[in-house]
Design a protein around this motif. Structure first.
Motif, PDB file in Angstrom:
ATOM      1  N   GLY A   1       0.810  -1.223   0.000  1.00 53.87           N
ATOM      2  CA  GLY A   1       0.000   0.000   0.000  1.00 53.87           C
ATOM      3  C   GLY A   1       0.835   1.261   0.000  1.00 53.87           C
ATOM      4  N   ALA A   2       1.843   1.297  -0.865  1.00 49.67           N
ATOM      5  CA  ALA A   2       2.887   2.329  -0.746  1.00 49.67           C
ATOM      6  C   ALA A   2       2.545   3.678  -1.384  1.00 49.67           C
ATOM      7  N   LEU A   3       1.386   3.785  -2.034  1.00 51.62           N
ATOM      8  CA  LEU A   3       1.190   5.001  -2.829  1.00 51.62           C
ATOM      9  C   LEU A   3       1.221   6.290  -1.994  1.00 51.62           C
ATOM     10  N   LEU A   4       0.551   6.288  -0.836  1.00 50.86           N
ATOM     11  CA  LEU A   4       0.583   7.523  -0.042  1.00 50.86           C
ATOM     12  C   LEU A   4       2.001   7.869   0.430  1.00 50.86           C
ATOM     13  N   PRO A   5       2.741   6.904   0.986  1.00 47.23           N
ATOM     14  CA  PRO A   5       4.127   7.232   1.357  1.00 47.23           C
ATOM     15  C   PRO A   5       4.962   7.725   0.171  1.00 47.23           C
TER      16      PRO A   5
ATOM     17  N   HIS B   1       3.932  11.303  -0.502  1.00 48.70           N
ATOM     18  CA  HIS B   1       4.496  12.151   0.561  1.00 48.70           C
ATOM     19  C   HIS B   1       5.981  12.381   0.318  1.00 48.70           C
TER      20      HIS B   1
ATOM     21  N   GLY C   1      -6.135   9.900  -9.233  1.00 48.62           N
ATOM     22  CA  GLY C   1      -7.300   9.825  -8.341  1.00 48.62           C
ATOM     23  C   GLY C   1      -6.903   9.990  -6.886  1.00 48.62           C
ATOM     24  N   VAL C   2      -5.806   9.391  -6.517  1.00 46.16           N
ATOM     25  CA  VAL C   2      -5.355   9.498  -5.128  1.00 46.16           C
ATOM     26  C   VAL C   2      -4.847  10.915  -4.845  1.00 46.16           C
TER      27      VAL C   2
ATOM     28  N   PHE D   1      -7.764  13.197  -4.472  1.00 50.56           N
ATOM     29  CA  PHE D   1      -8.674  12.925  -3.345  1.00 50.56           C
ATOM     30  C   PHE D   1      -8.197  13.608  -2.068  1.00 50.56           C
ATOM     31  N   TYR D   2      -6.893  13.597  -1.853  1.00 58.04           N
ATOM     32  CA  TYR D   2      -6.341  14.065  -0.578  1.00 58.04           C
ATOM     33  C   TYR D   2      -5.964  15.537  -0.652  1.00 58.04           C
ATOM     34  N   HIS D   3      -6.472  16.305   0.333  1.00 55.29           N
ATOM     35  CA  HIS D   3      -6.241  17.750   0.335  1.00 55.29           C
ATOM     36  C   HIS D   3      -4.755  18.103   0.443  1.00 55.29           C
ATOM     37  N   TRP D   4      -3.985  17.217   1.025  1.00 58.23           N
ATOM     38  CA  TRP D   4      -2.602  17.559   1.357  1.00 58.23           C
ATOM     39  C   TRP D   4      -1.713  17.704   0.123  1.00 58.23           C
ATOM     40  N   TYR D   5      -1.981  16.857  -0.872  1.00 56.64           N
ATOM     41  CA  TYR D   5      -1.096  16.859  -2.042  1.00 56.64           C
ATOM     42  C   TYR D   5      -1.409  18.031  -2.950  1.00 56.64           C
TER      43      TYR D   5
ATOM     44  N   TYR E   1      -8.261  21.640   8.767  1.00 57.07           N
ATOM     45  CA  TYR E   1      -9.397  21.411   9.652  1.00 57.07           C
ATOM     46  C   TYR E   1      -8.886  20.707  10.889  1.00 57.07           C
ATOM     47  N   CYS E   2      -8.375  21.500  11.764  1.00 64.14           N
ATOM     48  CA  CYS E   2      -7.874  21.134  13.081  1.00 64.14           C
ATOM     49  C   CYS E   2      -6.394  20.761  13.049  1.00 64.14           C
TER      50      CYS E   2
ATOM     51  N   ALA F   1      -3.194  12.151   4.637  1.00 65.31           N
ATOM     52  CA  ALA F   1      -2.909  13.231   3.699  1.00 65.31           C
ATOM     53  C   ALA F   1      -4.033  14.268   3.694  1.00 65.31           C
TER      54      ALA F   1
ATOM     55  N   LEU G   1      -4.691   3.263   3.806  1.00 64.91           N
ATOM     56  CA  LEU G   1      -3.483   2.487   4.128  1.00 64.91           C
ATOM     57  C   LEU G   1      -3.099   1.567   2.974  1.00 64.91           C
ATOM     58  N   GLU G   2      -4.101   1.156   2.209  1.00 57.46           N
ATOM     59  CA  GLU G   2      -3.810   0.295   1.063  1.00 57.46           C
ATOM     60  C   GLU G   2      -3.336   1.104  -0.137  1.00 57.46           C
TER      61      GLU G   2
ATOM     62  N   ARG H   1      -7.781   5.938  -2.727  1.00 58.35           N
ATOM     63  CA  ARG H   1      -8.637   7.029  -2.280  1.00 58.35           C
ATOM     64  C   ARG H   1      -9.378   6.559  -1.029  1.00 58.35           C
TER      65      ARG H   1
END
Lengths: 172, 522
Positions: free
Chosen positions: A40-44, A47, A77-78, A81-85, A138-139, B268, B283-284, B287
């Motif tokens: 599941g490495a896409l988010l790391p 980042h 898509g990822v 989806f995530y506000h951070w990127y 948001y917090c 994120a 985690l996977e 989205r």
């Protein structure tokens, strides 16, 4: 035109099409080499790229997709989806301003107006001189001593408009 | 020859809230002043006591106990040395442990808050750390699960599901690989207890997760931490590395031949990833779209494997249960709400901070005895309990005891124990609109009531406040809330109506059009 209809075009080399600089390309490949095989490495990975470059360049998408055996749509898509990127280069300093309730209760809305007016930008924008990018948060978990913001990932509490001006030096 | 005096131990918190108010600068100033004066000091960057109005709270170890000074700014440092460390000074608040705010609390989970250096394993061990895991290593998995069940511990993230039942399901589930996932995506405004554990007592979370691993037969854990918590990430990663180095994590925990591996994964910036199935998707590497349930994560969770997914405070409550026993933990609390809850006082409150109390304490007690009323000095008008999806509670309900069932009976929720205080200047229609706006921003988009309902909700509230057929708009808003409550896939759309409806029911006057609005409308 003598080209046969059966002649296959040479495979597209992603690196040649890419507008990434050699340094950027090296950063992206470095992150991929280190992280891509974790489960599941896409988010790391994303980042890692954003930490190295300040953003995830659009041209990094096909490189990440190919290396991780994903479609470009999945990677895009990822990212979206995530506000951070972010996919645009940010200003010199990034401010994450808390908009959530606990900060609202101690003047967060007024601070938000002050910040936008002072910097002359809205959320997700960068000042014309390239100094500041403003993002909503948001917090920030600093709810007993708000209003709060992160400036270059450093947390600041009890931020009044005057303290904001001192922190940024925007107003002399 | 004069004897060399022992160095004076001085504590300056490394908690991010303290840093946000200048603790790093204070620490630098103290080190510099001590060097200038040639005073031998031992500077410890401890966790925060959770008395945030006193931060940066500097403590000096004396024979009488740890004397506190707060709030200290760098310019105060020289005068602290002039007065003599531990002596009288305008900022001296006396022995910190004796402050009524602290003394009257029941700190089980936060027993070490403000006392230890968060990343020092020695400090952790010297203050009762790893006693729970040592006991657990000698127990059968079933016995660990039974202890957690017997303690009455319920999910502290908000849903309050009995932790023991969740663990039992995972223990009984078939699977070559099982996982422990810690939900540290503390997105609810007004809450910061998870952050305090991650930054201030990371070994506690590591210990709790390791015990969970032993209990259900999981060898791998992930802490899903929100990226807005960079200080927590650093503390956790430092503590994890140190736990590996000293055999508290890895292939052979303290020579037991039991394995547990742990890593931190950063979120994120998506609030929805605090929802457990969305978190697992994230985690996977996907989205953060909410999954349908069933299957439950306990059966098919991370990568399709049986997974325990619990909030930080739930997992951080486990070591004390295994150390002191289920009976001891259960002894605290009321009704079906057993143990303690770390309440977080937030927003417009004079003495904002962490109050860990047994369930049963009233809101009034928390708001006035501890909180001291508002920061602004104006009367409290409403408090929002349980984060952005919790209802706004008016003064008339302040005698409500902190108890999951008592709160639920009035459509309120205890949630993660965050209490955000608003004074009389608050516009409740504005707050209601923000709840819908927040839901629209953070919706994963999978189900219609949440994705579209939240946007329609903003529009209807705008029309209502503008005086555009108000009777019709109110009926429409209630109908819309009903659809969201009953028809949403998860708690985001399913609970966003709670703050909206509570604002509308308890503060209808704020939704009536203002005179100037009416003029404009005509």
């Amino acid at each position: 035109m003598s080209t046969s209809t059966f002649e296959r075009k040479p495979p597209i080399k992603l690196a040649e099409l890419s507008s990434l600089s050699p340094a950027e390309l090296a950063a992206v490949n470095g992150v991929l080499a280190k992280l891509k095989d974790a489960p599941g490495a896409l988010l790391p990975v994303l980042h890692g790229i954003q930490d190295a470059l300040g953003f995830v360049p659009k041209d990094a998408v096909p490189i990440v997709a190919k290396a991780m055996n994903l479609s470009r749509a999945e990677v895009h898509g990822v990212i979206s989806f995530y506000h951070w990127y972010r996919t645009e280069k940010p200003g010199e300093h990034v401010i994450h301003l808390c908009r959530a309730e606990a900060c609202q209760a101690v003047g967060g809305r007024a601070l938000e107006q002050h910040v936008k007016t002072t910097l002359g930008i809205d959320f997700h924008e960068t000042t014309a001189d390239g100094r500041y990018t403003l993002e909503p948060a948001y917090c920030l978990g600093n709810c007993a001593v708000g209003p709060s913001l992160l400036i270059d990932m450093e947390l600041k509490g009890r931020v009044t408009p005057a303290r904001f001006d001192r922190l940024t030096g925007v107003v002399a | 020859m004069k004897p060399i005096p022992a160095p004076i131990t001085i504590y300056v918190p490394r908690d991010s809230a303290a840093i946000s108010l200048g603790a790093d600068d204070v620490a630098i100033a103290i080190a510099a002043e001590a060097a200038r004066l040639g005073v031998a000091i031992h500077l410890v960057r401890n966790s925060s006591r959770g008395l945030f109005w006193l931060e940066p709270l500097v403590e000096v170890a004396t024979e009488a106990g740890r004397i506190g000074y707060g709030p200290v700014q760098p310019e105060d440092v020289a005068s602290l040395f002039v007065a003599g460390l531990g002596n009288a000074h305008a900022l001296n608040i006396g022995v910190v442990d004796e402050l009524p705010y602290l003394k009257t609390q029941e700190r089980l989970t936060f027993a070490r808050a403000g006392i230890t250096d968060p990343v020092s394993l020695d400090d952790y061990l010297a203050h009762g750390g790893y006693r729970g895991l040592k006991n657990a290593l000698a127990m059968a998995p079933e016995a660990i699960v039974a202890a957690v069940t017997e303690s009455g511990l319920r999910g502290r993230g908000g849903a309050a599901f009995p932790a023991g039942i969740k663990w039992k399901t995972v223990l009984g589930a078939e699977g070559a690989q099982k996982y422990i996932v810690c939900n540290a995506d503390e997105g609810d405004s007004g809450t910061y207890a998870d952050r305090m554990v991650c930054e201030g007592d990371p070994f506690l979370l590591i210990e709790g997760m390791t015990i969970a691993g032993l209990a259900v037969g999981a060898t791998r854990g992930y802490i899903y931490l929100r990226c807005e918590y960079p200080y927590g990430q650093r503390a956790l990663e430092e503590a994890i590395a140190s736990a590996y180095a000293s055999g508290w994590l890895g292939a052979n925990i303290q020579g037991s031949a039991k394995r547990f591996d742990l890593e931190v994964r950063m979120g994120a910036g998506a609030y929805i990833c605090g929802e457990e199935t969305s978190l697992l998707e994230s985690l996977e590497g996907k989205r953060g779209m909410v999954r349908f349930k069933p299957p439950l994560p306990a059966i098919k969770g991370l990568f399709g494997c049986p997974t325990v997914i619990n909030n930080v405070i739930t997992l951080a409550s486990v070591p004390v249960i295994l150390d002191k026993g289920a009976e001891c933990y259960k002894h605290f609390g009321v009704g079906r709400s057993r143990g303690t809850l770390p309440v977080q006082l937030a927003g417009n409150v004079k003495f904002g901070g962490l109050v860990e109390k047994a369930f049963g304490v009233t809101l009034r007690d928390l708001l006035y005895t501890y909180g001291g009323g508002t920061l602004s000095g104006k009367p409290i008008r409403a408090v929002q309990v349980g984060g952005p999806l919790g209802s706004y509670i008016p003064e008339s309900q302040f005698d409500l005891p902190l108890d999951y069932e008592a709160f639920a009976r009035l459509n309120n929720m205890v949630g993660h124990g965050g209490i955000t205080v608003f004074d009389s200047s608050v516009d409740m229609a504005e707050q209601a609109r923000f709840s819908m706006e927040f839901c629209a921003t953070e919706s994963c988009g999978k189900c219609t009531p949440c994705r579209i309902g939240s946007t329609r909700g903003m529009e209807v509230i705008d029309k209502l406040v503008a005086g555009d057929q108000p009777v019709k708009q109110e009926a429409l808003l209630r109908d819309l809330c009903d659809t969201m409550l009953a028809g949403s896939l998860c708690a985001l759309g399913g609970m966003a109506p709670f703050p909206v409806l509570s604002a509308l029911n308890h503060f209808p006057e704020d939704f009536r059009p203002q005179p100037e609005m009416l003029e404009k409308a005509s």
